[in-house]
Design a protein around this motif. Structure first.
Motif, PDB file in Angstrom:
ATOM      1  N   PRO A  11       0.852  -1.193   0.000  1.00  0.00           N
ATOM      2  CA  PRO A  11       0.000   0.000   0.000  1.00  0.00           C
ATOM      3  C   PRO A  11       0.885   1.239   0.000  1.00  0.00           C
ATOM      4  N   SER A  12       1.643   1.401  -1.078  1.00  0.00           N
ATOM      5  CA  SER A  12       2.627   2.493  -1.084  1.00  0.00           C
ATOM      6  C   SER A  12       2.060   3.696  -1.832  1.00  0.00           C
ATOM      7  N   ALA A  13       1.663   4.679  -1.087  1.00  0.00           N
ATOM      8  CA  ALA A  13       1.237   5.987  -1.605  1.00  0.00           C
ATOM      9  C   ALA A  13      -0.049   5.992  -2.425  1.00  0.00           C
ATOM     10  N   PRO A  16      -3.352   0.265  -6.293  1.00  0.00           N
ATOM     11  CA  PRO A  16      -2.665  -0.501  -7.339  1.00  0.00           C
ATOM     12  C   PRO A  16      -2.921   0.068  -8.742  1.00  0.00           C
ATOM     13  N   HIS A  17      -2.004  -0.274  -9.653  1.00  0.00           N
ATOM     14  CA  HIS A  17      -2.097   0.238 -11.031  1.00  0.00           C
ATOM     15  C   HIS A  17      -2.309  -0.901 -12.015  1.00  0.00           C
ATOM     16  N   LEU A  18      -2.440  -0.511 -13.266  1.00  0.00           N
ATOM     17  CA  LEU A  18      -2.730  -1.489 -14.314  1.00  0.00           C
ATOM     18  C   LEU A  18      -1.611  -2.535 -14.440  1.00  0.00           C
ATOM     19  N   GLU A 112      17.973   0.089  -7.181  1.00  0.00           N
ATOM     20  CA  GLU A 112      17.144   1.104  -7.857  1.00  0.00           C
ATOM     21  C   GLU A 112      16.440   2.009  -6.855  1.00  0.00           C
ATOM     22  N   LYS A 113      15.825   1.391  -5.832  1.00  0.00           N
ATOM     23  CA  LYS A 113      15.034   2.209  -4.898  1.00  0.00           C
ATOM     24  C   LYS A 113      15.934   3.056  -3.997  1.00  0.00           C
ATOM     25  N   SER A 114      17.095   2.540  -3.621  1.00  0.00           N
ATOM     26  CA  SER A 114      17.966   3.329  -2.733  1.00  0.00           C
ATOM     27  C   SER A 114      18.514   4.557  -3.471  1.00  0.00           C
ATOM     28  N   VAL A 146       3.597 -13.256  -9.375  1.00  0.00           N
ATOM     29  CA  VAL A 146       4.176 -11.903  -9.290  1.00  0.00           C
ATOM     30  C   VAL A 146       4.506 -11.377 -10.682  1.00  0.00           C
ATOM     31  N   GLY A 147       4.863 -10.096 -10.733  1.00  0.00           N
ATOM     32  CA  GLY A 147       5.457  -9.520 -11.936  1.00  0.00           C
ATOM     33  C   GLY A 147       6.946  -9.830 -11.957  1.00  0.00           C
ATOM     34  N   GLU A 148       7.561  -9.524 -13.094  1.00  0.00           N
ATOM     35  CA  GLU A 148       8.969  -9.910 -13.308  1.00  0.00           C
ATOM     36  C   GLU A 148       9.925  -9.305 -12.278  1.00  0.00           C
ATOM     37  N   ASP A 149       9.608  -8.084 -11.803  1.00  0.00           N
ATOM     38  CA  ASP A 149      10.525  -7.397 -10.887  1.00  0.00           C
ATOM     39  C   ASP A 149      10.735  -8.160  -9.577  1.00  0.00           C
ATOM     40  N   GLN A 150       9.829  -9.075  -9.256  1.00  0.00           N
ATOM     41  CA  GLN A 150       9.958  -9.776  -7.972  1.00  0.00           C
ATOM     42  C   GLN A 150      10.649 -11.138  -8.080  1.00  0.00           C
ATOM     43  N   ARG A 185       5.784  -7.458 -17.204  1.00  0.00           N
ATOM     44  CA  ARG A 185       6.437  -6.160 -17.021  1.00  0.00           C
ATOM     45  C   ARG A 185       5.733  -5.123 -17.898  1.00  0.00           C
ATOM     46  N   ILE A 186       4.697  -4.523 -17.352  1.00  0.00           N
ATOM     47  CA  ILE A 186       4.004  -3.445 -18.054  1.00  0.00           C
ATOM     48  C   ILE A 186       4.833  -2.179 -17.840  1.00  0.00           C
ATOM     49  N   MET A 187       5.032  -1.438 -18.928  1.00  0.00           N
ATOM     50  CA  MET A 187       5.978  -0.326 -18.847  1.00  0.00           C
ATOM     51  C   MET A 187       5.286   1.015 -18.594  1.00  0.00           C
ATOM     52  N   GLN A 194      11.119   1.935 -18.680  1.00  0.00           N
ATOM     53  CA  GLN A 194      11.025   1.672 -17.232  1.00  0.00           C
ATOM     54  C   GLN A 194       9.662   1.093 -16.898  1.00  0.00           C
ATOM     55  N   LYS A 195       9.594   0.293 -15.810  1.00  0.00           N
ATOM     56  CA  LYS A 195       8.305  -0.339 -15.526  1.00  0.00           C
ATOM     57  C   LYS A 195       7.303   0.665 -14.965  1.00  0.00           C
ATOM     58  N   MET A 196       6.033   0.402 -15.230  1.00  0.00           N
ATOM     59  CA  MET A 196       4.971   1.209 -14.631  1.00  0.00           C
ATOM     60  C   MET A 196       5.058   1.018 -13.117  1.00  0.00           C
ATOM     61  N   SER A 197       4.945   2.138 -12.386  1.00  0.00           N
ATOM     62  CA  SER A 197       5.201   2.057 -10.956  1.00  0.00           C
ATOM     63  C   SER A 197       4.276   2.990 -10.178  1.00  0.00           C
ATOM     64  N   LYS A 198       3.857   2.551  -8.996  1.00  0.00           N
ATOM     65  CA  LYS A 198       2.992   3.387  -8.148  1.00  0.00           C
ATOM     66  C   LYS A 198       3.681   4.689  -7.784  1.00  0.00           C
ATOM     67  N   SER A 199       4.982   4.579  -7.506  1.00  0.00           N
ATOM     68  CA  SER A 199       5.675   5.737  -6.949  1.00  0.00           C
ATOM     69  C   SER A 199       6.320   6.617  -8.025  1.00  0.00           C
ATOM     70  N   ASP A 200       5.958   6.415  -9.293  1.00  0.00           N
ATOM     71  CA  ASP A 200       6.507   7.275 -10.347  1.00  0.00           C
ATOM     72  C   ASP A 200       6.035   8.712 -10.109  1.00  0.00           C
TER      73      ASP A 200
HETATM   74  N1  AQP Z   1       4.910  -2.671 -14.124  1.00  0.00           N
HETATM   75  C1  AQP Z   1       4.547  -3.858 -13.693  1.00  0.00           C
HETATM   76  N2  AQP Z   1       4.184  -4.827 -14.573  1.00  0.00           N
HETATM   77  C2  AQP Z   1       3.800  -6.052 -14.132  1.00  0.00           C
HETATM   78  N3  AQP Z   1       3.745  -6.386 -12.824  1.00  0.00           N
HETATM   79  C3  AQP Z   1       4.092  -5.453 -11.926  1.00  0.00           C
HETATM   80  N4  AQP Z   1       4.157  -5.454 -10.580  1.00  0.00           N
HETATM   81  C4  AQP Z   1       4.581  -4.243 -10.145  1.00  0.00           C
HETATM   82  N5  AQP Z   1       4.798  -3.427 -11.179  1.00  0.00           N
HETATM   83  C5  AQP Z   1       4.506  -4.144 -12.300  1.00  0.00           C
HETATM   84  C6  AQP Z   1       3.780  -6.587  -9.738  1.00  0.00           C
HETATM   85  O1  AQP Z   1       2.688  -6.187  -8.931  1.00  0.00           O
HETATM   86  C7  AQP Z   1       2.757  -6.861  -7.671  1.00  0.00           C
HETATM   87  C8  AQP Z   1       2.620  -5.889  -6.548  1.00  0.00           C
HETATM   88  O2  AQP Z   1       3.692  -4.959  -6.582  1.00  0.00           O
HETATM   89  P1  AQP Z   1       4.166  -4.243  -5.256  1.00  0.00           P
HETATM   90  O3  AQP Z   1       3.048  -3.489  -4.677  1.00  0.00           O
HETATM   91  O4  AQP Z   1       4.791  -5.241  -4.370  1.00  0.00           O
HETATM   92  O5  AQP Z   1       5.218  -3.189  -5.641  1.00  0.00           O
HETATM   93  P2  AQP Z   1       6.388  -3.081  -6.653  1.00  0.00           P
HETATM   94  O6  AQP Z   1       6.728  -4.386  -7.273  1.00  0.00           O
HETATM   95  O7  AQP Z   1       7.522  -2.351  -6.020  1.00  0.00           O
HETATM   96  O8  AQP Z   1       5.706  -2.232  -7.765  1.00  0.00           O
HETATM   97  P3  AQP Z   1       5.209  -0.785  -7.862  1.00  0.00           P
HETATM   98  O9  AQP Z   1       3.775  -0.843  -8.169  1.00  0.00           O
HETATM   99  O10 AQP Z   1       6.069  -0.137  -8.851  1.00  0.00           O
HETATM  100  O11 AQP Z   1       5.336  -0.086  -6.460  1.00  0.00           O
HETATM  101  P4  AQP Z   1       6.337   0.996  -5.908  1.00  0.00           P
HETATM  102  O12 AQP Z   1       6.276   2.168  -6.834  1.00  0.00           O
HETATM  103  O13 AQP Z   1       5.794   1.308  -4.565  1.00  0.00           O
HETATM  104  O14 AQP Z   1       7.673   0.375  -5.871  1.00  0.00           O
HETATM  105  C9  AQP Z   1       4.100  -7.593  -7.648  1.00  0.00           C
HETATM  106  O15 AQP Z   1       3.873  -8.949  -7.945  1.00  0.00           O
HETATM  107  C10 AQP Z   1       4.876  -6.945  -8.752  1.00  0.00           C
HETATM  108  O16 AQP Z   1       5.812  -7.830  -9.334  1.00  0.00           O
END
Ligand code: AQP
Length: 329
Positions: A11-13, A16-18, A112-114, A146-150, A185-187, A194-200
């Motif tokens: 629940p960061s900021a 959830p996104h697409l 990346e995050k640091s 999970v998504g690829e980043d994990q 990995r949705i961009m 770069q990946k789509m991100s909540k904290s962008d």
């Molecule tokens: N861009 C993405 N494409 C596909 N999958 C994604 N996930 C995250 N971004 C993408 C997957 O969504 C799940 C939940 O993610 P999270 O809340 O643990 O945070 P995150 O991986 O750090 O992604 P965010 O949304 O970009 O958050 P912030 O900005 O707070 O770091 C995970 O399974 C993740 O792989």
């Protein structure tokens, strides 16, 4: 014995996104019927970077309500808030002692995050993958959607489990990541490398699940593409490729059919159709969300009840681990 599935969302900021939905959450819903699923709002992961107090509380309720709205059913799955099951942090401490600093230093997400933290990098951000390993290993998890980043973090969880098992015998199951290849990995809509991100910080880069139809149309309309005209699945054109991948995830069909559909047509038409598909996806989710989120007392009750059902199960696992180590229990 059912296959055990575990996954979490921060629940960061923001809500959830697409990318979260297409990469991970969609699978969570599909997996519910045949497996024993544990889904978690991982608030303790969120605080590894600074979170304003009120925003964190709101985002926790919002994420929980959204998970219910996309179809997570608490009669089929357990849906809980991580900090309400303290066994997660207890196991994380124990596993810390079986994880090397070298392993943690190699984690891409930490690097990346640091880099984005200007004034203060918490030890929690560095240690995040160990908490995630505890999240997963606590449930004897088989699969982690999970998504690829994990994926790198899941591999670390396996390494930690293997090290522990090697020393004490078979205590932990070795989990596997479950990826939806096409949408893992949705961009970002603005920086498609770069990946789509909540904290962008650029809000136009991310479609949130609560965005209104107008906002969706605006964000998709301003998505970065390129100066070419032909609409084709071409990975060397990352902006277009990303839009087409989202289109295909929402309207599954062979690539060639999509290319044929857009033959002789331009980005404007693609963006218009894509925005409509996204709005169609989000509308019913947003409608359900309004009913859930307006009753916080009910949400809180449900969160607590779910956590209470889980605690005896995970409590046994933590005791087993402590006993193996030689702690007096
Ligand atoms: N861009 C993405 N494409 C596909 N999958 C994604 N996930 C995250 N971004 C993408 C997957 O969504 C799940 C939940 O993610 P999270 O809340 O643990 O945070 P995150 O991986 O750090 O992604 P965010 O949304 O970009 O958050 P912030 O900005 O707070 O770091 C995970 O399974 C993740 O792989």
């Amino acid at each position: 014995m059912k296959t055990v599935v575990f996954s979490g969302i921060q629940p960061s900021a923001q809500v959830p996104h697409l990318g979260n939905y297409l990469g991970a959450l969609r699978q969570w819903v599909d997996l519910q019927n045949k497996n024993q699923c544990y889904y978690c709002v991982v608030d303790l992961h969120a605080i590894t970077v600074p979170q304003p107090k009120q925003a964190l509380t709101e985002a926790t309720y919002a994420s929980y309500a959204l998970l219910l709205s996309i179809g997570i059913d608490t009669k089929l799955s357990k849906l809980f808030v991580q900090s309400q099951v303290p066994e997660h942090t207890e196991l994380a401490w124990l596993l810390n002692c079986y994880t090397s600093v070298g392993q943690l230093s190699r984690m891409t997400q930490y690097k990346e995050k640091s880099e984005k933290q200007k004034n203060f990098i918490s030890a929690g951000l560095y240690d995040y993958p160990v908490l995630m390993a505890a999240d997963i290993l606590l449930y004897d998890t088989d699969q982690v959607p999970v998504g690829e980043d994990q994926i790198q973090h899941i591999e670390l969880a396996r390494d930690i489990a293997e090290r522990f098992n090697h020393q004490y015998g078979p205590v932990f199951k070795l989990p596997k990541g479950l990826l939806l290849k096409e949408t893992a990995r949705i961009m970002s809509l603005q920086q498609p490398d770069q990946k789509m991100s909540k904290s962008d910080p650029n809000q136009n880069a991310t479609i949130f699940l609560l965005d209104s139809p107008d906002i969706v149309a605006k964000k998709i309309g301003s998505a970065v593409t390129d100066s070419q005209t032909e609409i084709r699945f071409d990975q060397s054109r990352p902006g277009l490729y990303n839009l087409l991948s989202i289109y295909r995830a929402l309207k599954p069909q062979p690539l060639a059919e999509i290319e044929k559909h857009f033959e002789g047509r331009g980005y404007k038409e693609l963006k218009k159709e894509l925005a409509e598909l996204i709005v169609d996806l989000l509308k019913p989710i947003q409608k359900r969300y309004q009913t859930f989120v307006n009753d916080k007392a009910e949400l809180k009750k449900l969160m607590k009840a779910q956590a209470e059902q889980i605690r005896p199960v995970v409590g046994k696992k933590v005791s087993e681990v402590k006993e193996k180590i030689g702690l007096v229990i």
